[in-house]
Scaffold this active site. Sequence first.
Site, short mmCIF file in Angstrom:
data_model
loop_
_atom_site.label_atom_id
_atom_site.label_comp_id
_atom_site.label_asym_id
_atom_site.label_seq_id
_atom_site.Cartn_x
_atom_site.Cartn_y
_atom_site.Cartn_z
N THR A 207 81.44 64.64 15.16
CA THR A 207 80.08 64.33 14.72
C THR A 207 80.01 62.89 14.21
OG1 THR A 207 79.54 66.58 14.14
CG2 THR A 207 78.53 64.90 12.77
N ARG A 235 73.00 78.40 17.43
CA ARG A 235 73.75 78.16 16.18
C ARG A 235 73.36 76.79 15.62
NH1 ARG A 235 77.58 73.93 14.51
NH2 ARG A 235 78.92 74.80 12.92
N VAL A 236 73.09 76.74 14.34
CA VAL A 236 72.77 75.47 13.69
C VAL A 236 73.87 75.16 12.68
CG1 VAL A 236 71.12 74.27 12.20
CG2 VAL A 236 70.29 75.76 14.03
N GLY A 237 74.39 73.94 12.73
CA GLY A 237 75.44 73.55 11.80
C GLY A 237 74.87 72.81 10.59
N ASP A 238 75.77 72.23 9.85
CA ASP A 238 75.35 71.52 8.62
C ASP A 238 74.66 70.20 8.91
OD1 ASP A 238 77.97 70.72 9.61
OD2 ASP A 238 78.02 69.36 7.89
N GLY A 259 82.58 68.24 9.77
CA GLY A 259 83.57 69.28 9.56
C GLY A 259 83.04 70.61 10.02
N GLY A 261 80.90 73.31 10.02
CA GLY A 261 79.57 73.41 9.42
C GLY A 261 79.31 74.65 8.61
N1 ASP Z 1 79.65 69.60 11.21
C1 ASP Z 1 79.42 69.82 12.62
C2 ASP Z 1 78.93 71.20 12.84
O1 ASP Z 1 79.43 72.12 12.22
C3 ASP Z 1 80.63 69.60 13.46
C4 ASP Z 1 81.29 68.27 13.28
O2 ASP Z 1 81.30 67.73 12.19
O3 ASP Z 1 81.84 67.76 14.26
O4 ASP Z 1 78.10 71.39 13.68
#
Ligand code: ASP
Length: 342
Positions: A207, A235-238, A259, A261
């Site tokens: 990311t 799916r939604v991440g952080d 990281g 998420g």
């Molecule tokens: N934080 C992102 C997610 O969980 C993944 C990443 O940091 O690469 O979608």
Amino acid sequence: MNRLTSTLFLAPALMGVSLMTQAQTPDAEPDAPIAIAIHGGAGTISKGDFPEEMERDLRNMLEKAVRAGYQVLQDEGSSLDAVTLAVTLLEDSPYFNAGKGAVFNAEGNNELDASIMEGAGLEAGAVSAVHNIRNPILLARKVMTDSVHVMLMGEGAEQFARDKGITFEDDAYFFTEYRWQQLQKARAADDGQTTFLSETPDRWFSTVGAVALDSAGNLAAATSTGGMTNKRWGRVGDSSIIGAGTYADNRSCAVSATGHGEYFIRATVARDICARVQFTGMRLEQAADEVINQQLVKMGGSGGIIAVDPAGNIALTFNTPGMYRASIDSVGRVTVAIYREE
Ligand code: ASP
């Protein structure tokens, strides 16, 4: 006024010459600090994991993005413009998991999340699970500036993007062989549940994000991602969640995370770091260390953050062996690094 002219402007005062009219103008204040940091993901990677040439390209790309953002700040542009530009450049690179280089979800599609926030008025914009948007960070910014909402998702966000003239690309633009192979690896390792990138041998989140402090004292943060390889669709991440992957508040700091998420959401990582700074007076680095190296580690979450505070202090904190990162601090010192020790 740029930093050089403002120094020259101050010179008579420094020499003991009294120039009341000049001294009373805001321009006569000492140079306000500016600073910027960017990341291109955190994870398990050791020297020699990729060809030298690729490593060089990655470092060049990080340096190019951080310098571009810094230039905006030097020209007295806003921190919002600086983080937007830096993230846009990283989204356009095939190396990072955002925009062009986004990972594939379990259906073999690219689903993108992004968010942006500014620290003066706490305005924010975010998009989740959008498709074919060349630069999701530009769309997130449009949500912030041109809508009454904070987050738009999926088709609604895409319709909004069309209304606002945001650039779309076809699927082929987002196809990279490397990411496709990552999906095949994750599928092969799938135990019937969704197997994320973090659970495959290829433990790397890439990311992208940026944080900046401008000469007006305003902070901003931006984050953009394709999420995690083999994630369920929807799916939604952080990265698109304000308070988890992105946060900015002039009273504390600006943070962009990378990281796993699911952990970052539950730990509200970005806001937690800012809250510690704001309410306990803790130094930025300590707050980041407590959240990333203690709190998150206890939960089992891996990843890292970049952050900057109103004094221009920068934290580049991660609990993984490496994090693609670059920064230019308040005295103009440039750092570009990947591994923990370098
Ligand atoms: N934080 C992102 C997610 O969980 C993944 C990443 O940091 O690469 O979608």
